[in-house]
Design a protein around this motif. Sequence first.
Motif, PDB file in Angstrom:
ATOM      1  N   LEU A 128       0.823  -1.210   0.000  1.00 52.20           N
ATOM      2  CA  LEU A 128       0.000   0.000   0.000  1.00 52.20           C
ATOM      3  C   LEU A 128       0.858   1.262   0.000  1.00 52.20           C
ATOM      4  N   SER A 129       2.029   1.196   0.641  1.00 49.87           N
ATOM      5  CA  SER A 129       2.923   2.358   0.647  1.00 49.87           C
ATOM      6  C   SER A 129       3.325   2.742  -0.770  1.00 49.87           C
ATOM      7  N   LEU A 130       3.706   1.748  -1.556  1.00 48.11           N
ATOM      8  CA  LEU A 130       4.070   2.011  -2.951  1.00 48.11           C
ATOM      9  C   LEU A 130       2.868   2.520  -3.740  1.00 48.11           C
ATOM     10  N   LEU A 131       1.697   1.908  -3.499  1.00 47.05           N
ATOM     11  CA  LEU A 131       0.487   2.294  -4.214  1.00 47.05           C
ATOM     12  C   LEU A 131       0.081   3.728  -3.884  1.00 47.05           C
ATOM     13  N   PHE A 132       0.043   4.048  -2.581  1.00 52.60           N
ATOM     14  CA  PHE A 132      -0.432   5.372  -2.171  1.00 52.60           C
ATOM     15  C   PHE A 132       0.574   6.471  -2.505  1.00 52.60           C
ATOM     16  N   ILE A 133       1.879   6.157  -2.469  1.00 51.40           N
ATOM     17  CA  ILE A 133       2.870   7.155  -2.884  1.00 51.40           C
ATOM     18  C   ILE A 133       2.640   7.529  -4.347  1.00 51.40           C
ATOM     19  N   THR A 134       2.428   6.513  -5.168  1.00 52.55           N
ATOM     20  CA  THR A 134       2.164   6.762  -6.593  1.00 52.55           C
ATOM     21  C   THR A 134       0.868   7.541  -6.777  1.00 52.55           C
ATOM     22  N   LEU A 135      -0.180   7.128  -6.049  1.00 53.21           N
ATOM     23  CA  LEU A 135      -1.477   7.809  -6.146  1.00 53.21           C
ATOM     24  C   LEU A 135      -1.369   9.264  -5.714  1.00 53.21           C
ATOM     25  N   PHE A 136      -0.722   9.497  -4.568  1.00 52.34           N
ATOM     26  CA  PHE A 136      -0.593  10.865  -4.071  1.00 52.34           C
ATOM     27  C   PHE A 136       0.211  11.723  -5.039  1.00 52.34           C
ATOM     28  N   SER A 137       1.272  11.160  -5.598  1.00 54.85           N
ATOM     29  CA  SER A 137       2.102  11.916  -6.541  1.00 54.85           C
ATOM     30  C   SER A 137       1.307  12.287  -7.788  1.00 54.85           C
ATOM     31  N   ASN A 138       0.492  11.353  -8.280  1.00 56.93           N
ATOM     32  CA  ASN A 138      -0.332  11.622  -9.459  1.00 56.93           C
ATOM     33  C   ASN A 138      -1.388  12.681  -9.185  1.00 56.93           C
ATOM     34  N   LEU A 139      -1.849  12.747  -7.927  1.00 58.45           N
ATOM     35  CA  LEU A 139      -2.855  13.748  -7.554  1.00 58.45           C
ATOM     36  C   LEU A 139      -2.228  15.098  -7.219  1.00 58.45           C
ATOM     37  N   GLY A 140      -0.898  15.133  -7.207  1.00 57.30           N
ATOM     38  CA  GLY A 140      -0.216  16.383  -6.863  1.00 57.30           C
ATOM     39  C   GLY A 140      -0.130  16.589  -5.361  1.00 57.30           C
ATOM     40  N   TRP A 141      -0.353  15.547  -4.589  1.00 54.29           N
ATOM     41  CA  TRP A 141      -0.274  15.625  -3.130  1.00 54.29           C
ATOM     42  C   TRP A 141       1.126  15.233  -2.672  1.00 54.29           C
ATOM     43  N   MET A 142       1.491  15.697  -1.473  1.00 57.99           N
ATOM     44  CA  MET A 142       2.800  15.329  -0.923  1.00 57.99           C
ATOM     45  C   MET A 142       2.829  13.823  -0.649  1.00 57.99           C
TER      46      MET A 142
END
Length: 533
Positions: free
Chosen positions: A410-424
């Motif tokens: 989930l860490s890898l998934l959410f890091i990618t998701l947050f980056s795509n959303l422009g979130w830290m």
Amino acid sequence: MAGMQKNIPDNSKASKTIARGALTVMSAFIISNLVGLLAKTLTARYFGTGIESNAFFTANRFSEILFNLVAGGALGTAFIPVFTGLLAKNENQKAWRLASAVMNLVTVVLIILSVLTVIFSKQVVHYILAPGFAEKEMLLTAQLLRIQVLSSVIFGLSGLVMGALNAHQHFLLPAIAPAMYQIGWIFGIFLLEPIMGISGLAWGVVIGSLFHLAVQIPRLLKLPEINYSFTFGLDVSEVREVARLMAPRLLGVAVVQLNFLFNTYLASFQQEGAITAISLAFPLMIMPQAIIAQSIAIAALPTFSAQVAKNEINEMRNSLASTLQAVLILSIPAAVGLILLREPIVSLLYKGSAFTTQSVKLVSWALLWYAMGLVGHCLVEVTSRAFYALHDTKTPVIIGVGAMTGNLLLSLLFITLFSNLGWMPHGGLALANSTATAVESIILLILMKRKLNGINGKIIAETIMKAALASVGMGAAIISVERILSPYGPAQTVVISITIGGIAYALFLVLLRSKEIKYVFSLIRTRITRKEL
């Protein structure tokens, strides 16, 4: 049991013992966490979220991993049930032979690991902890690691002393010990940092670990029939039983620590301050978890273990159910409060000097996602200890390994998701932790229900519903107050919002005819009039 049928916690002798112990530990934990917050606040204000703080928290993380792997959650939860079982059977001599053997083994193992860490400190930082660090930051981290690793040996001894005291129903000094550790931390900032820089803070950690151990020694020496012997006890069946219980738990702790290590690893590649942000945000979530769940769980484990040793399974079931109710009624509003007040809390505690507005945003962003996992962390803390009391370390470990493996993915998934959303992206690390822990808590409760043929699930569900509804009302009150007070600064906003929110929560529970709130008040009144444990 009549008390439980009326939707109030069990009023048995065991539940009263747990409640009194929990209130003692809770009071001490409040003090310890306030001192801990002061230490973190000073660290943030002195060093901000720059290279020095990143290096310090990275080195501190590895020292904590060594301690937790050998003598922290793994050995504590394996040692206490066996030690308590011997005491319950009045086999004190055998109990202290067990304690001596375990203490000697832990000391030797931690010394060996610490020496290896000192020798290979640069390699540990470069290949394991923070490969994303530049050369200067890597060398500083290695330097601080060589100092701080000494604390893991001292903490190993202190953790076992803590277990022995808890087994004898002495909770106050072990609960105060973390405050003594933080005092050493503060000592390092005020007295050593002006002379030695960030290395002074690292030495403050070592001094704090000595304080952590020293404050417990006087009470340890007063325990009945205490008898230390220089033995490894490899021929003692109880030592082998501790090893048997510890083996699966060690795997579980290793996976948890691997997640922390993995978070540091990933954050080293993110924006400057990411490691410091998650290092400062996580303790803010853990503070209410420690005050609420750890205090109750620490007090409950010896009682659970004694009930199991006497084959009082029905009594243990009722004690566990009432313990879970107490945790839920306190942790749900705490999570809501942290989420709503995250920015003013971070500003109040950390902002100033080197800790800028950008630093506030970094830490409060991580705190938002960590706070969502508070209830799950609290439930895991208590339910896991119920398994340990039953001498079942395999079940929580298997579930924990699965949950933490999920956390890695989930860490890898959410890091990618947050980056795509422009979130830290460091917020994704916090959300992964919260999600995995929530799933873990649910599965543990289901399995414990099967193991004990029920845990009064309907009553617990009703407690959750009332706490959630009251928290909604509390949240509305906090939002209203925060909007009015935000121009006046974080101190007024936090203090008044928490006060009014707490009053609103209690009133909503009364309107919902919650028996738990009356029980909490009665416990507090009883605790005030009773002699300290």
